[in-house]
Design a protein around this motif. Sequence first.
Motif, short mmCIF file in Angstrom:
data_model
loop_
_atom_site.label_atom_id
_atom_site.label_comp_id
_atom_site.label_asym_id
_atom_site.label_seq_id
_atom_site.Cartn_x
_atom_site.Cartn_y
_atom_site.Cartn_z
N ASN A 97 0.57 -1.17 -0.37
CA ASN A 97 -0.03 0.08 -0.01
C ASN A 97 0.76 1.04 0.21
N LEU A 98 2.42 0.50 0.70
CA LEU A 98 2.61 2.41 0.60
C LEU A 98 3.17 2.72 -1.21
N ILE A 99 3.90 1.53 -1.23
CA ILE A 99 4.45 1.82 -2.68
C ILE A 99 3.72 1.97 -4.16
N ASP A 100 2.05 1.62 -3.47
CA ASP A 100 0.60 2.48 -4.32
C ASP A 100 0.73 3.40 -3.64
N LEU A 101 1.37 3.56 -2.73
CA LEU A 101 0.56 5.23 -2.35
C LEU A 101 1.35 6.43 -3.26
N TYR A 102 2.93 5.96 -2.85
CA TYR A 102 3.86 6.81 -3.73
C TYR A 102 3.86 7.20 -5.44
N CYS A 103 3.20 5.62 -5.82
CA CYS A 103 3.61 5.85 -7.46
C CYS A 103 2.25 6.78 -8.13
N ARG A 104 0.65 6.53 -6.74
CA ARG A 104 -0.31 7.63 -7.13
C ARG A 104 0.04 9.01 -7.18
#
Length: 659
Positions: A97-104
């Motif tokens: 979730n942290l990586i996905d949040l960062y990409c977004r």
Amino acid sequence: MTSPLLLVVPPVIDPRSTYLGVSMLAGRLAANSIAFEIEDHNVRFFDWFVSSDKAQYLYQATGNDLFKRIERDIDWAKALLRGSQFYVDAYRNKARNLIDLYCRASGLLYPKSDFRMHSYSYDGVENSAAELLNAIANPERNPFDEYYHSELFPKARSESQLIAISITNNHQLFPGLRLARLSKQRGKKVIVGGACVTKIMQAINRNSQFFENFDVSVFFEGEDFIEDICRDSGSELQSGRYRGTYSVIGDKGIVYHEDAAPIPSHSWSKPIFSDIDLARAFRPRAVLPVITGKGCSWGRCVFCTIPDSSGAGEKIHRDDDISKAVSIIEQLQSDYSCDHFLLTDENFSCRRQVHFAEELLRRGHSISWISYSRFEVGYTLEVCRKLKASGCKKLLVGLEAVSNETLKRMKKGTTREVIERNLRAFALAEIPVHLYCMAGFPGQDLQDAIQTLAFVIDYIRKTPSSLVSASFSEFMLSKGSGIFNNPTEFGVRITSNSDDDLLTSQFETLTPDDVQWGQFRKQANKLIVQEFDDDGMVGWEEFSLLLADRPRNNRKGCRIAGIGQEDWTRYKINLRPRERFSVCSKAADGALLVSLDTFKSITVSDAIVRGLSAFEDGATLAENYIRFTKNGAQIPPSYFLGVAESLQSAGLISVDSSR
């Protein structure tokens, strides 16, 4: 000595995956003693982008504190997905979730980019030929140009003058064609191919502007063409000189050469993964893709384009010998110390699964495998137990709908009765399944879609959580599908410019409904996820395989959204780190937006921002909600909990029982 050919995998493919197409082509070239090199610029891009150095750069470029907070944990998150802590649910989910949040959130610097860990879109241009060509020629700031100019070209190891770029999905269209253009500008001969290039073949053959970005576009299978051009090094690219189906620019414009002979399955070679960066993938162990057949043995579903794009211009299905396929798996297992395999056949039929399982059992071979399939009468309990004994860890099956009327109009070739029998056999044999569901099929009404959702939820409740996962998608009118080719038969009117459309077309039904199918899809998927325990739903293919043997419970979880208001006083919020987060009222589309302390807003997960108040460290959920409403933010309880849940899933806060 420099190889005459460089095979390139461009971004964006999910960094948890290993891509098969280039590895299959490499196997064919190696078997014919043709020199080549491979560069996997998908996983290299992600390794470069998902890093504390890049997060620091994004913080300096935007001044947004979110990147400063993420910088502390982003390298940890990447390392966790590659290590043993991956198997701890709380850690794995936080890292993902942290990586996905960062990409977004990177959209704050790259305003045209809609970026996820598993997908990418450049301002939605991937479905318009004119818009895509303009974006490739005149791009605004984007992460790929930064990677190409700072990493790929300055550090290039290969001096090959012939570059073949494989574009297999629409998420690769902009970054892949942008790389092709930049490479051609550097004097390289550039070939593009792959499944996605095949799907836009008609658009390429209508518009010579595409050839400003590459020299040749290869359609369907490219092995024969690549082999011929490598043996013919130094010659000018000419139509008719090589085998295969492809297009080039001639004296009088685009020249299309069609070679409808498909590559026979007996000539398929063992894929080569040695030049793919397996260790850089965002997972702890390798999961290698293998194919035993191309096309679909059923091939009649009217929404699907597999029969139109997986052959060599012919709607055919080709199967390789099962014994040969098992031998290839044995070799791959030895070469790469890999025990986990994803069979990528579009439809690995029940009959072939049985032969595959029997061959594995006959050889006493121990592997874990997962495959795509469809509901068939052949899935008896005896058959399913045989599949289980051979190492089958999950089947990914297209449910779509459960109404027999809708299934008949889809030409699915199955019925609700067959589906129910299959699911009973899967459950009794303890074979996990993922159910792909569809909403918004032409002629489908809301009650029909709700019936499918109710069926899925009922099955989830009757089945251990480790044995089922499910997801809804919205119907899209794909070019080349049966409905696209015969729209009036299905009560559909195409409303967009089909000559400009690339992958899908806009449409309206002749008997319009007022259902917002996109919203239904979102709500259906939320309801499905809420049925699962604290471990969550594991639906993604390779993760399903890696986690299959891990014991999991069936206890209903205590996620934030599942906490009743009577319990709000028991749970307190702890900020991680001790900083304040903005929150705000509901957005028009029902999602919450993250302002991230700037005037620009981006959609994140289903929840995080913009607002007037901040969470108070150590205060309970009830106390925080009172503070929000006192400060004028009109947030319904469900949205307030959504904000807290998204922040918790990204690891930025924790919510703990105070008793």
